[in-house]
Structure formats: C-alpha cells, structure tokens
Write an enzyme that holds these catalytic residues in place. Structure first.
Site, PDB file in Angstrom:
ATOM      1  N   HIS A 155       0.834  -1.216   0.000  1.00 52.13           N
ATOM      2  CA  HIS A 155       0.000   0.000   0.000  1.00 52.13           C
ATOM      3  C   HIS A 155       0.867   1.264   0.000  1.00 52.13           C
ATOM      4  O   HIS A 155       0.439   2.309   0.478  1.00 52.13           O
ATOM      5  CB  HIS A 155      -0.953   0.043   1.204  1.00 52.13           C
ATOM      6  CG  HIS A 155      -1.706  -1.227   1.423  1.00 52.13           C
ATOM      7  ND1 HIS A 155      -2.969  -1.450   0.924  1.00 52.13           N
ATOM      8  CD2 HIS A 155      -1.354  -2.367   2.065  1.00 52.13           C
ATOM      9  CE1 HIS A 155      -3.376  -2.670   1.275  1.00 52.13           C
ATOM     10  NE2 HIS A 155      -2.417  -3.244   1.953  1.00 52.13           N
ATOM     11  N   SER A 276      14.956  21.386 -16.776  1.00 55.10           N
ATOM     12  CA  SER A 276      13.766  22.209 -16.986  1.00 55.10           C
ATOM     13  C   SER A 276      14.181  23.502 -17.660  1.00 55.10           C
ATOM     14  O   SER A 276      15.246  24.042 -17.378  1.00 55.10           O
ATOM     15  CB  SER A 276      13.115  22.506 -15.634  1.00 55.10           C
ATOM     16  OG  SER A 276      12.371  23.708 -15.696  1.00 55.10           O
ATOM     17  N   LYS A 282      16.182  21.823 -11.491  1.00 48.05           N
ATOM     18  CA  LYS A 282      15.511  20.572 -11.807  1.00 48.05           C
ATOM     19  C   LYS A 282      16.379  19.563 -12.554  1.00 48.05           C
ATOM     20  O   LYS A 282      17.142  19.904 -13.430  1.00 48.05           O
ATOM     21  CB  LYS A 282      14.263  20.827 -12.666  1.00 48.05           C
ATOM     22  CG  LYS A 282      13.117  21.504 -11.946  1.00 48.05           C
ATOM     23  CD  LYS A 282      12.508  20.665 -10.821  1.00 48.05           C
ATOM     24  CE  LYS A 282      11.754  19.454 -11.321  1.00 48.05           C
ATOM     25  NZ  LYS A 282      10.528  19.838 -12.041  1.00 48.05           N
ATOM     26  N   GLU A 289       9.717   8.239 -17.110  1.00 47.59           N
ATOM     27  CA  GLU A 289       8.371   8.808 -17.282  1.00 47.59           C
ATOM     28  C   GLU A 289       7.811   8.477 -18.664  1.00 47.59           C
ATOM     29  O   GLU A 289       6.641   8.124 -18.813  1.00 47.59           O
ATOM     30  CB  GLU A 289       8.398  10.335 -17.114  1.00 47.59           C
ATOM     31  CG  GLU A 289       8.582  10.790 -15.683  1.00 47.59           C
ATOM     32  CD  GLU A 289       8.705  12.306 -15.609  1.00 47.59           C
ATOM     33  OE1 GLU A 289       7.750  12.934 -15.150  1.00 47.59           O
ATOM     34  OE2 GLU A 289       9.748  12.852 -16.029  1.00 47.59           O
TER      35      GLU A 289
END
Ligand code: ARG
Length: 467
Positions: A155, A276, A282, A289
């Site tokens: 979980h 970024s 970043k 992804e």
C-alpha cells in the site's frame, strides 16, 4: 498500368489510391519480402515450374533491387499500393517481362503473411536479447546490494525491511517470465504460410516444405485458409509486448519515486535525465516517465488488433492490413525502452544510508516483535494486539521499537526479555526470512545463482535460434 489492371475500365480514384495504400509503412518489410521471393523462385526452379535461366534472371534481378533499396536509390510509389507490388514492378522494370513470372503460384495473401512471420520471428529474438540485457543490469546491481536494506512496501506504506537485491530480483523474475513467453511464442511464429495462395492453395506442383526449410521455418501451416487469415501470432506478440511494457512501467514508476527528494533512494545518472527550461535546479527522470507513458500506446495496439479481427469472416480481408502499424510501433517503442532501461539501471547510484535510515526509523520490525511473542507462547492474534498497542505508545512518545526501555517492553507484555533487542535488530529481521524465496542473505545468494543459470539458458537459446 496496375499489376491487377486487366479487369478495370477506369483508373483508380486518387483518394482511393492513397486510402488503400500501405507502402508508407510496409516498406519496412522490403528485406523480408525479397528473402521470401528468392526462396519462392528457387523452389519454382527446383520444381521445374520455371526454367533454370528464368530462375537465375529473377534471382539476380531481386538481388539488384535489394542492393538499390539498401543504397536508398529506390523511391516507392503509392500507385503500386504496397511493398509486394512495388518490388514486383521494380523487378519487371529491371529484367523485363520475365519478372512477371515471380508471382507464379503465389498471392499477396500468403506473401504478406510470410513477411510478417519473418519480421516477427526476428523481433521476437531481438526482444529476448534486450530483455536479457536488462536482467543482467539488474543482477549486477543486486550483487552490489546484497547487504543494502530498505523498507519493503505494501500500500506504499513501510511494511517489512528487505534487501535491495531482493527487490531488484523481483523484476528479474518478471522479465524471466516475459522471456519464456517469447520463447514459447516462437514456435507459433515459426510456421510458413507460403503455398496457401490467395485462399485455397495452388494448382502448380510447388514444394511448400522446400521454401519453409530454406527460410528456417519449423513447419508449414496445415490449412491454406488458416494460413492466410491467421493473425494470432501478432495478437500474441502484442500481448507479450504489452505485458513487458507494464513491467517496465512499474519499474519506471519506482525509479521516479525513488529519485524524488521525498524518497532520496537513488540518483539517476545525468546522462539519463533532462532539465527544466525554467527551473534551474531541476533534474527530471524523463526516460522512465516516457516509458511509463508509452505503455498506453502498446496496450492500445493490442486492443486495436483484437478489435479489427473479432468479426472478420474467413479468409483474407483488407482490414488485416491494419495489423502492421501497431506491430511496427510496438517494436520501436519496446526496443527503445529496453535499450535505455539497461544502462539507466547500471549507471544509477544508490543511497544506501537513506534506505537504511528509512528501514530503521519506522516500524518495519513490528511483525518480528509479534513473531517473538508467538515463539514465547502467545497466540499470534494476541501478540498482534500487544505490539499494536506498543506501536501506538511509541508514536505518542516519538520513538521506535528499538528505542524502548526494557521496562516499557515489560509493561506491554511480561513475556518480553532482554533478548528482544537482538530479535528486532535490522539485519536479524531480514535474515530471519531465509526460507527459499525470502529476503535472507543465503536465500538471496541462492536466488542470484538461480537467475544467472536461467540467463545462461537464454544465451544458449539465442546462440542456436534462427532469426
Ligand atoms: N498490403 C496488404 C496487407 O498489408 C497485402 C495483402 C493484400 N492482399 C490483397 N488481396 N489485397 O494486408
């Protein structure tokens, strides 16, 4: 003039031509198409259907076209619809009317099926090769991190501590099943449809086995109608590919989570990340992804093909031309994902301290304290209750189980003695699970050996298989 123009009184409508053409994408099958044609022509020669002279002329014509395609000298045309008729047209231009004998005893229906069998056979083998590469990268990290301990999650809540090697080996097991699925599917791919003709076979005394043997097929389709309408092997390929993408996507999701500042478990190498345009600090995990994101399109291709096939009457229907783009895109997507996953895993840095800290700071050893009480004679259900209350007490005090004084333990249960500290110590907790398949050190070392021998078996298969 179309290759099939005899029966027609008008030229094809321009839009129809563009709408029905597949050359834009099936030119990818040029090599398979020529290989198949060469085998077919050799057989026609051997069976006396073509003369030796004709056979030689057509073979050398096909060879010339193959070379011209490789050199990028050929421009395919929409008027010739697909790769099969484009090549036949080029052949006739190259060697004259004798080129028109190539298609004797053959239809585009068995020809396109043959091309797809050859293509998917090759890709099946290449995918196995790439999957082993990912397994090897995982095993190398597992070997380096046998003694790295992190919390295992259920979980997405800290559950029980595990060795990082154990976590990584779970993916090795998944990819092992994928490899076995591909290897098993190979025998349903490696069957020759050639000789089925358009639907019912051919009147020429051809030798289907000879073509099959030359192209490395294990057998031939035993029913000509099945041969030209079977796309099961493509459905199976897309289904296996979808599952591989799902596995890669789950792995990617963990890499994304683990490389976040919140987890801080790993750092992906700079070479595998991007920045970024606005925020200078970043470093984004774009590769995992995108793998996660591209999983949807592969699953989509599987659903699209199943849907295209579900109401098709026997045998060939033009709908089947829709099988190709999804398969090609799946191959590109999956090949790209696998080729990146291996080096991304090999180059990632593991923050051993952070993993250990998280394994230690929570209550990942709570089950072990309950098991300790069970070993002292308390029924498990009661032990669960005792430890639950003690956890609550710790949460109120802002401490962990290992921080408790013996008196606090005794207050929870008089069965607890000084040996409790050892029983809930991190390494002890992990190594208490030494059963096979568990996260104990010996179990992990054995699992690594087992996976390595499976990898050896896959390499042996790769060394002998025809692709
Ligand atoms: N381009 C076609 C396909 O991809 C080849 C087979 C065409 N056969 C036919 N009878 N029109 O399916």
């Amino acid at each position: 003039m179309k290759l099939w123009g005899g029966r027609f009184t008008k030229p094809t409508n321009q839009l129809v031509e563009e709408y029905t053409a597949s050359i834009g994408f099936d030119q990818r099958l040029a090599e398979e198409d020529i290989r198949g044609s060469m085998a077919h022509v050799r057989m026609l020669g051997a069976c006396g259907i073509l003369t030796e002279e004709e056979t030689k002329t057509i073979l050398s014509g096909l060879e010339t076209i193959r070379e011209r395609i490789h050199r990028g000298e050929v421009s395919f045309s929409v008027e010739n619809e697909d790769i099969h008729m484009n090549i036949e047209k080029l052949l006739i231009e190259e060697i004259g009317p004798v080129g028109g004998k190539l298609h004797t005893g053959r239809s585009r229906n068995d020809q396109v099926a043959l091309d797809m069998h050859l293509y998917v056979r090759h890709q099946t083998v290449e995918l196995v090769r790439l999957l082993v590469g990912v397994q090897e990268a995982l095993i190398a990290q597992a070997e380096a991190h046998v003694d790295t301990i992190l919390p295992g999650y259920t979980h997405l809540q800290r559950a029980q501590p595990v060795r990082l090697a154990h976590h990584l080996l779970a993916y090795v097991s998944m990819f092992q099943r994928d490899i076995e699925r591909l290897i098993d599917s190979y025998k349903r791919v490696n069957i020759s449809p050639l000789g089925a003709g358009a639907i019912a076979g051919t009147t020429f005394p051809i030798d289907r086995h000879m073509v099959a043997e030359e192209l490395g097929f294990d057998e031939i389709y035993d029913n000509s109608m099945d041969a030209v309408s079977d796309r099961d092997f493509l459905v199976e390929f897309l289904s296996i590919a979808s599952l591989i993408m799902v596995h890669l996507s789950r792995l990617s999701e963990e890499l994304i989570l683990w490389s976040s500042e919140e987890f801080g478990y790993i750092e992906l190498d700079d070479a595998f990340c991007t920045g970024s345009s606005m925020m200078p600090q970043k470093k984004n995990p774009d590769v995992p992804e995108l793998i996660r994101g591209k999983t949807g399109r592969v699953i989509g291709h599987l659903v699209a093909l199943l849907t295209a096939l579900k109401a098709l009457p026997l045998t060939y229907n033009k709908d089947m031309q829709e099988d190709k783009e999804g398969v090609f895109d799946t191959v590109d997507t999956l090949t790209g994902a696998l080729a990146l996953t291996a080096p991304m895993l090999s180059s990632m840095k593991v923050n051993v301290e952070k993993m250990r800290e998280n394994a230690q700071s929570g209550f990942a050893n709570a089950t072990d304290l309950a098991d300790y009480l069970v070993k002292k004679g308390l029924p498990f259900r009661e032990a669960h209750e005792v430890v639950g209350r003690l956890v609550l007490h710790c949460l109120e005090q802002g401490k962990t189980l290992t921080d408790c004084e013996l008196a606090e333990f005794k207050a929870a249960s008089p069965l607890i003695e000084a040996d409790v500290y050892e029983a809930i110590q991190l390494e002890r907790v992990v190594d208490a699970r030494n059963i096979s398949g568990g996260t104990g050190r010996q179990a992990i070392l054995a699992a690594i050996e087992d996976k390595k021998s499976k990898i050896d078996e896959t390499h042996t298969w790769l060394d002998h298989v025809i692709s």
